[in-house]
Design a protein around this motif. Structure first.
Motif, PDB file in Angstrom:
ATOM      1  N   GLN A 148       0.744  -1.279   0.103  1.00 36.80           N
ATOM      2  CA  GLN A 148      -0.083  -0.083  -0.032  1.00 36.80           C
ATOM      3  C   GLN A 148       0.944   1.290   0.166  1.00 36.80           C
ATOM      4  O   GLN A 148       0.654   2.227  -0.640  1.00 36.80           O
ATOM      5  CB  GLN A 148      -0.971  -0.091   1.229  1.00 36.80           C
ATOM      6  CG  GLN A 148      -1.954  -0.934   1.092  1.00 36.80           C
ATOM      7  CD  GLN A 148      -2.864  -1.121   2.256  1.00 36.80           C
ATOM      8  OE1 GLN A 148      -2.522  -0.587   3.452  1.00 36.80           O
ATOM      9  NE2 GLN A 148      -4.178  -1.447   2.145  1.00 36.80           N
ATOM     10  N   GLY A 149       1.958   1.109   0.897  1.00 39.84           N
ATOM     11  CA  GLY A 149       2.852   2.325   0.832  1.00 39.84           C
ATOM     12  C   GLY A 149       3.558   2.631  -0.678  1.00 39.84           C
ATOM     13  O   GLY A 149       3.674   3.721  -1.209  1.00 39.84           O
TER      14      GLY A 149
ATOM     15  N   ALA B 113       0.910   3.728  -2.793  1.00 40.75           N
ATOM     16  CA  ALA B 113       0.700   5.490  -2.557  1.00 40.75           C
ATOM     17  C   ALA B 113       1.951   6.194  -3.201  1.00 40.75           C
ATOM     18  O   ALA B 113       1.680   7.107  -3.979  1.00 40.75           O
ATOM     19  CB  ALA B 113       0.608   5.710  -1.034  1.00 40.75           C
ATOM     20  N   ASP B 114       3.146   5.764  -3.123  1.00 39.40           N
ATOM     21  CA  ASP B 114       4.355   6.322  -3.675  1.00 39.40           C
ATOM     22  C   ASP B 114       4.276   6.444  -5.286  1.00 39.40           C
ATOM     23  O   ASP B 114       4.401   7.644  -5.894  1.00 39.40           O
ATOM     24  CB  ASP B 114       5.518   5.731  -3.239  1.00 39.40           C
ATOM     25  CG  ASP B 114       5.837   5.770  -1.685  1.00 39.40           C
ATOM     26  OD1 ASP B 114       5.417   6.694  -1.171  1.00 39.40           O
ATOM     27  OD2 ASP B 114       6.751   5.392  -1.376  1.00 39.40           O
ATOM     28  N   MET B 115       3.782   5.200  -5.866  1.00 37.85           N
ATOM     29  CA  MET B 115       3.679   5.394  -7.213  1.00 37.85           C
ATOM     30  C   MET B 115       2.549   6.361  -7.600  1.00 37.85           C
ATOM     31  O   MET B 115       2.669   6.764  -8.744  1.00 37.85           O
ATOM     32  CB  MET B 115       3.396   3.782  -7.857  1.00 37.85           C
ATOM     33  CG  MET B 115       4.567   2.960  -7.779  1.00 37.85           C
ATOM     34  SD  MET B 115       4.129   1.247  -8.261  1.00 37.85           S
ATOM     35  CE  MET B 115       5.650   0.531  -7.994  1.00 37.85           C
ATOM     36  N   GLU B 116       1.424   6.188  -6.881  1.00 37.22           N
ATOM     37  CA  GLU B 116       0.384   7.306  -7.264  1.00 37.22           C
ATOM     38  C   GLU B 116       0.805   8.491  -7.232  1.00 37.22           C
ATOM     39  O   GLU B 116       0.549   9.266  -8.070  1.00 37.22           O
ATOM     40  CB  GLU B 116      -0.814   6.866  -6.413  1.00 37.22           C
ATOM     41  CG  GLU B 116      -1.571   5.724  -6.850  1.00 37.22           C
ATOM     42  CD  GLU B 116      -2.645   5.473  -5.916  1.00 37.22           C
ATOM     43  OE1 GLU B 116      -2.626   5.850  -4.631  1.00 37.22           O
ATOM     44  OE2 GLU B 116      -3.560   4.679  -5.968  1.00 37.22           O
ATOM     45  N   GLY B 117       1.652   8.961  -6.137  1.00 37.37           N
ATOM     46  CA  GLY B 117       2.101  10.320  -5.992  1.00 37.37           C
ATOM     47  C   GLY B 117       3.118  10.481  -7.198  1.00 37.37           C
ATOM     48  O   GLY B 117       3.150  11.689  -7.597  1.00 37.37           O
ATOM     49  N   ASP B 118       4.047   9.542  -7.720  1.00 37.81           N
ATOM     50  CA  ASP B 118       4.831   9.790  -8.732  1.00 37.81           C
ATOM     51  C   ASP B 118       4.069   9.852  -9.898  1.00 37.81           C
ATOM     52  O   ASP B 118       4.611  10.563 -10.887  1.00 37.81           O
ATOM     53  CB  ASP B 118       5.790   8.549  -8.932  1.00 37.81           C
ATOM     54  CG  ASP B 118       6.955   8.578  -7.899  1.00 37.81           C
ATOM     55  OD1 ASP B 118       7.071   9.554  -7.064  1.00 37.81           O
ATOM     56  OD2 ASP B 118       7.603   7.311  -7.357  1.00 37.81           O
TER      57      ASP B 118
END
Length: 188
Positions: free
Chosen positions: A94-95, A98-103
């Motif tokens: 999940q982290g 979330a990082d990939m979605e932010g990227d």
């Protein structure tokens, strides 16, 4: 002797039998004691065997129950460990998500910016291209104009050089009369 008491009257009521003395039981046969001992020891041994069988089965059942409890505890510990590992993996994923979605959002914004820059660059290139087309189209005209200009400049320079030579000769003559050397005039 056995006796009857009561009347057997016409009405047929009240007959009863009463035993007046007790008859003695005959002595048991000689094989009866043996039979009683065999049958009682057989039943007791059977009961003892049943009790020992029950004890053995109870002990076996307790062992199996204990073994089953240990297996259950191991299974529960393994399952708790697996749940913890799975929960950590889920949390990590999940982290990472979330990082990939932010990227992805950053990259999408960068892409939009790059697309705008690309459009602007395309417009600039188009304007340069039109300027270059103009330069190419009028190259021959400009070349001829430049050649004419150079010729004109050379003519003007030669005229000026001729004028300078005559002016220099006049200066030389005027300076030699005044007594000044010619070299200073050239330096000045």
């Amino acid at each position: 002797q056995d006796g009857h008491s009561g009347d057997a009257g016409d009405d047929g009521v009240g007959l009863s039998f009463v035993q007046l003395h007790k008859a003695a039981l005959p002595p048991p046969p000689e094989t009866a004691d043996e039979y009683k001992q065999q049958s009682s020891s057989g039943i007791l041994s059977m009961i003892d065997r049943l009790l020992s069988d029950i004890d053995r089965e109870m002990t076996l059942a307790e062992r199996e129950e204990k073994h089953s409890q240990e297996e259950y505890k191991e299974a529960m510990a393994d399952s708790a460990e697996k749940r913890a590992v799975d929960a950590k993996a889920l949390s990590d994923k999940q982290g990472a998500k979330a990082d990939m979605e932010g990227d992805l959002e950053v990259k999408s914004a960068e892409k939009k910016s790059s697309e705008k820059e690309l459009v602007a660059t395309g417009k600039y290139i188009s304007s340069l291209h039109s300027q270059c087309d103009w330069l190419i189209q009028y190259y021959d005209v400009r070349k001829e104009a430049r050649t004419d200009e150079l010729d004109s400049l050379e003519k003007a320079a030669s005229i000026l050089r001729g004028a300078d030579d005559s002016a220099l000769l006049q200066l030389r003559a005027s300076h030699t009369r005044a007594g000044r050397p010619l070299r200073r005039l050239r330096a000045a």
